[in-house]
Design a protein around this motif. Sequence first.
Motif, PDB file in Angstrom:
ATOM      1  N   ARG A  11       0.817  -1.208   0.000  1.00  0.00           N
ATOM      2  CA  ARG A  11       0.000   0.000   0.000  1.00  0.00           C
ATOM      3  C   ARG A  11       0.855   1.265   0.000  1.00  0.00           C
ATOM      4  NH1 ARG A  11      -3.146  -3.708   0.702  1.00  0.00           N
ATOM      5  NH2 ARG A  11      -5.427  -3.549   0.750  1.00  0.00           N
ATOM      6  N   ILE A  12       1.930   1.246   0.765  1.00  0.00           N
ATOM      7  CA  ILE A  12       2.822   2.399   0.760  1.00  0.00           C
ATOM      8  C   ILE A  12       3.432   2.587  -0.620  1.00  0.00           C
ATOM      9  CG2 ILE A  12       4.961   3.353   1.717  1.00  0.00           C
ATOM     10  CD1 ILE A  12       4.242   2.004   4.368  1.00  0.00           C
ATOM     11  N   GLU A  13       3.795   1.488  -1.268  1.00  0.00           N
ATOM     12  CA  GLU A  13       4.340   1.564  -2.623  1.00  0.00           C
ATOM     13  C   GLU A  13       3.324   2.177  -3.577  1.00  0.00           C
ATOM     14  OE1 GLU A  13       6.102  -1.433  -6.105  1.00  0.00           O
ATOM     15  OE2 GLU A  13       5.689  -2.199  -4.092  1.00  0.00           O
ATOM     16  N   ALA A  14       2.049   1.792  -3.434  1.00  0.00           N
ATOM     17  CA  ALA A  14       1.004   2.358  -4.290  1.00  0.00           C
ATOM     18  C   ALA A  14       0.858   3.860  -4.066  1.00  0.00           C
ATOM     19  CB  ALA A  14      -0.324   1.647  -4.035  1.00  0.00           C
ATOM     20  N   LEU A  15       0.875   4.282  -2.806  1.00  0.00           N
ATOM     21  CA  LEU A  15       0.788   5.710  -2.499  1.00  0.00           C
ATOM     22  C   LEU A  15       1.993   6.455  -3.063  1.00  0.00           C
ATOM     23  CD1 LEU A  15      -0.488   5.627   1.195  1.00  0.00           C
ATOM     24  CD2 LEU A  15      -1.804   6.235  -0.844  1.00  0.00           C
ATOM     25  N   ASP A  16       3.176   5.857  -2.948  1.00  0.00           N
ATOM     26  CA  ASP A  16       4.392   6.489  -3.455  1.00  0.00           C
ATOM     27  C   ASP A  16       4.359   6.657  -4.972  1.00  0.00           C
ATOM     28  OD1 ASP A  16       5.612   6.875  -1.020  1.00  0.00           O
ATOM     29  OD2 ASP A  16       6.758   5.010  -1.083  1.00  0.00           O
ATOM     30  N   SER A  17       3.601   5.806  -5.665  1.00  0.00           N
ATOM     31  CA  SER A  17       3.518   5.908  -7.119  1.00  0.00           C
ATOM     32  C   SER A  17       2.765   7.157  -7.557  1.00  0.00           C
ATOM     33  CB  SER A  17       2.840   4.665  -7.706  1.00  0.00           C
ATOM     34  OG  SER A  17       1.446   4.651  -7.410  1.00  0.00           O
ATOM     35  N   VAL A  18       1.984   7.726  -6.649  1.00  0.00           N
ATOM     36  CA  VAL A  18       1.225   8.940  -6.945  1.00  0.00           C
ATOM     37  C   VAL A  18       1.935  10.174  -6.400  1.00  0.00           C
ATOM     38  CG1 VAL A  18      -0.967  10.136  -6.570  1.00  0.00           C
ATOM     39  CG2 VAL A  18      -0.941   7.664  -6.951  1.00  0.00           C
ATOM     40  N   SER A  19       2.378  10.081  -5.167  1.00  0.00           N
ATOM     41  CA  SER A  19       3.080  11.186  -4.521  1.00  0.00           C
ATOM     42  C   SER A  19       3.959  10.612  -3.422  1.00  0.00           C
ATOM     43  CB  SER A  19       2.084  12.185  -3.920  1.00  0.00           C
ATOM     44  OG  SER A  19       2.748  13.252  -3.284  1.00  0.00           O
ATOM     45  N   PRO A  20       5.267  10.880  -3.427  1.00  0.00           N
ATOM     46  CA  PRO A  20       6.161  10.274  -2.430  1.00  0.00           C
ATOM     47  C   PRO A  20       5.701  10.547  -1.002  1.00  0.00           C
ATOM     48  CG  PRO A  20       7.435  11.356  -4.154  1.00  0.00           C
ATOM     49  CD  PRO A  20       5.998  11.741  -4.374  1.00  0.00           C
ATOM     50  N   THR A  21       5.587   9.492  -0.224  1.00  0.00           N
ATOM     51  CA  THR A  21       5.200   9.643   1.175  1.00  0.00           C
ATOM     52  C   THR A  21       6.411   9.869   2.074  1.00  0.00           C
ATOM     53  OG1 THR A  21       5.378   7.263   1.620  1.00  0.00           O
ATOM     54  CG2 THR A  21       3.241   8.092   0.839  1.00  0.00           C
ATOM     55  N   CYS A  22       7.583   9.417   1.617  1.00  0.00           N
ATOM     56  CA  CYS A  22       8.837   9.526   2.383  1.00  0.00           C
ATOM     57  C   CYS A  22       8.757   8.781   3.717  1.00  0.00           C
ATOM     58  CB  CYS A  22       9.212  10.991   2.624  1.00  0.00           C
ATOM     59  SG  CYS A  22       9.390  11.961   1.108  1.00  0.00           S
ATOM     60  N   LEU A  23       7.875   7.802   3.820  1.00  0.00           N
ATOM     61  CA  LEU A  23       7.684   7.095   5.079  1.00  0.00           C
ATOM     62  C   LEU A  23       8.883   6.215   5.437  1.00  0.00           C
ATOM     63  CD1 LEU A  23       3.924   6.082   4.774  1.00  0.00           C
ATOM     64  CD2 LEU A  23       4.905   7.737   6.368  1.00  0.00           C
ATOM     65  N   PHE A  24       9.664   5.812   4.443  1.00  0.00           N
ATOM     66  CA  PHE A  24      10.813   4.955   4.714  1.00  0.00           C
ATOM     67  C   PHE A  24      12.123   5.740   4.783  1.00  0.00           C
ATOM     68  CE2 PHE A  24       7.886   1.727   2.918  1.00  0.00           C
ATOM     69  CZ  PHE A  24       7.876   0.851   3.992  1.00  0.00           C
ATOM     70  N   ASP A  25      12.041   7.056   4.721  1.00  0.00           N
ATOM     71  CA  ASP A  25      13.258   7.864   4.805  1.00  0.00           C
ATOM     72  C   ASP A  25      13.957   7.606   6.141  1.00  0.00           C
ATOM     73  OD1 ASP A  25      12.588   8.860   2.388  1.00  0.00           O
ATOM     74  OD2 ASP A  25      12.371  10.951   3.012  1.00  0.00           O
ATOM     75  N   GLY A  26      15.255   7.322   6.085  1.00  0.00           N
ATOM     76  CA  GLY A  26      16.019   7.088   7.298  1.00  0.00           C
ATOM     77  C   GLY A  26      15.777   5.742   7.945  1.00  0.00           C
ATOM     78  N   LEU A  27      15.150   4.828   7.208  1.00  0.00           N
ATOM     79  CA  LEU A  27      14.850   3.498   7.742  1.00  0.00           C
ATOM     80  C   LEU A  27      15.428   2.440   6.799  1.00  0.00           C
ATOM     81  CD1 LEU A  27      11.105   4.098   8.755  1.00  0.00           C
ATOM     82  CD2 LEU A  27      13.137   4.303  10.208  1.00  0.00           C
ATOM     83  N   PRO A  28      16.741   2.262   6.795  1.00  0.00           N
ATOM     84  CA  PRO A  28      17.375   1.370   5.810  1.00  0.00           C
ATOM     85  C   PRO A  28      16.985  -0.093   5.953  1.00  0.00           C
ATOM     86  CG  PRO A  28      18.969   2.112   7.454  1.00  0.00           C
ATOM     87  CD  PRO A  28      17.737   2.931   7.654  1.00  0.00           C
ATOM     88  N   ARG A  29      16.781  -0.566   7.186  1.00  0.00           N
ATOM     89  CA  ARG A  29      16.387  -1.968   7.352  1.00  0.00           C
ATOM     90  C   ARG A  29      14.998  -2.212   6.781  1.00  0.00           C
ATOM     91  NH1 ARG A  29      18.264  -3.980  13.402  1.00  0.00           N
ATOM     92  NH2 ARG A  29      20.515  -3.849  13.057  1.00  0.00           N
ATOM     93  N   LEU A  30      14.074  -1.284   7.032  1.00  0.00           N
ATOM     94  CA  LEU A  30      12.732  -1.434   6.476  1.00  0.00           C
ATOM     95  C   LEU A  30      12.761  -1.358   4.957  1.00  0.00           C
ATOM     96  CD1 LEU A  30      11.529  -1.396   9.317  1.00  0.00           C
ATOM     97  CD2 LEU A  30       9.812   0.212   8.483  1.00  0.00           C
ATOM     98  N   GLU A  31      13.602  -0.508   4.420  1.00  0.00           N
ATOM     99  CA  GLU A  31      13.717  -0.401   2.969  1.00  0.00           C
ATOM    100  C   GLU A  31      14.192  -1.725   2.376  1.00  0.00           C
ATOM    101  OE1 GLU A  31      13.356   0.996  -0.732  1.00  0.00           O
ATOM    102  OE2 GLU A  31      12.763   2.115   1.054  1.00  0.00           O
ATOM    103  N   GLN A  32      15.203  -2.323   2.995  1.00  0.00           N
ATOM    104  CA  GLN A  32      15.698  -3.620   2.532  1.00  0.00           C
ATOM    105  C   GLN A  32      14.630  -4.696   2.705  1.00  0.00           C
ATOM    106  OE1 GLN A  32      19.135  -5.023   4.665  1.00  0.00           O
ATOM    107  NE2 GLN A  32      19.183  -6.992   3.634  1.00  0.00           N
ATOM    108  N   TRP A  33      13.957  -4.666   3.842  1.00  0.00           N
ATOM    109  CA  TRP A  33      12.927  -5.658   4.156  1.00  0.00           C
ATOM    110  C   TRP A  33      11.784  -5.595   3.146  1.00  0.00           C
ATOM    111  CZ3 TRP A  33       9.376  -5.117   9.079  1.00  0.00           C
ATOM    112  CH2 TRP A  33       8.532  -6.243   9.160  1.00  0.00           C
ATOM    113  N   ARG A  34      11.286  -4.400   2.890  1.00  0.00           N
ATOM    114  CA  ARG A  34      10.132  -4.296   1.990  1.00  0.00           C
ATOM    115  C   ARG A  34      10.493  -4.708   0.572  1.00  0.00           C
ATOM    116  NH1 ARG A  34       8.509   0.555  -1.156  1.00  0.00           N
ATOM    117  NH2 ARG A  34      10.259   1.983  -1.315  1.00  0.00           N
ATOM    118  N   ARG A  35      11.716  -4.435   0.156  1.00  0.00           N
ATOM    119  CA  ARG A  35      12.141  -4.847  -1.187  1.00  0.00           C
ATOM    120  C   ARG A  35      12.241  -6.368  -1.282  1.00  0.00           C
ATOM    121  NH1 ARG A  35      13.843  -0.794  -4.535  1.00  0.00           N
ATOM    122  NH2 ARG A  35      14.145   1.259  -3.549  1.00  0.00           N
ATOM    123  N   ALA A  36      12.771  -6.997  -0.246  1.00  0.00           N
ATOM    124  CA  ALA A  36      12.880  -8.456  -0.240  1.00  0.00           C
ATOM    125  C   ALA A  36      11.500  -9.109  -0.254  1.00  0.00           C
ATOM    126  CB  ALA A  36      13.676  -8.916   0.979  1.00  0.00           C
TER     127      ALA A  36
END
Length: 223
Positions: A164-189
């Motif tokens: 859902r966050i990815e879908a929101l980011d496709s319209v307008s960046p939410t920046c919710l994962f800014d500064g959260l490198p583990r979550l960024e890696q986790w969500r991509r995996a």
Amino acid sequence: MSKLTLISSPACPYGQRVAIALHEKHAEFNVISVDLDNRPGWFVAVSPLGTVPLLRIEREGEPPAVIFESASILEYIEETLPGEKLHPADPVQRAQHRGWIAFSDHVLADLHRFAMARGPAVDEVRASLVAKLRRLESEAGEGSYFAGPRFSLVDVAFAPVFRRIEALDSVSPTCLFDGLPRLEQWRRAVAARESVRAAAPENFSELYLDRLRKLHAEVLKAA
């Protein structure tokens, strides 16, 4: 062998969780899609809360059984279907994982409030959501998934959040994962996992965003 039918709707995050777990177990199952804006009578009769998902189980010589609530369905899948275990073997870790699965429900709720918030409430709702994501960042293990290298039911529970966050980011960046490198890696995996890709329709983002538009979501008006 039991015949399994998942009753859900295409954009339902909880139905997606069940589908992911079933795919992880390589289970054969049918899917019945329900229009939640026009619930059919048969569905209301078998769903105690009038919500999805449901898992219908048909066993030879027995009347069909229905399980409701995604957490209960996930536990049934884990307990009865063969395949790689999605819960830790250690009872303490298993209980902790159940807690984080419940935590994911609160993140989903905050995400919806974030999408719908307007005016002064936006900052408050965003802060609540970001605080939960930061807590996840501090709890996530080293490796691709929440508990490290092994995919678990916690990953199953959070996959629809990330989608859902990815879908929101496709319209307008939410920046919710800014500064959260583990979550960024986790969500991509998680997003790259075959079971996760198979659990939602290819046009999921469109379905989800269209649903938010019908609800006059403020986050889309700002895009």
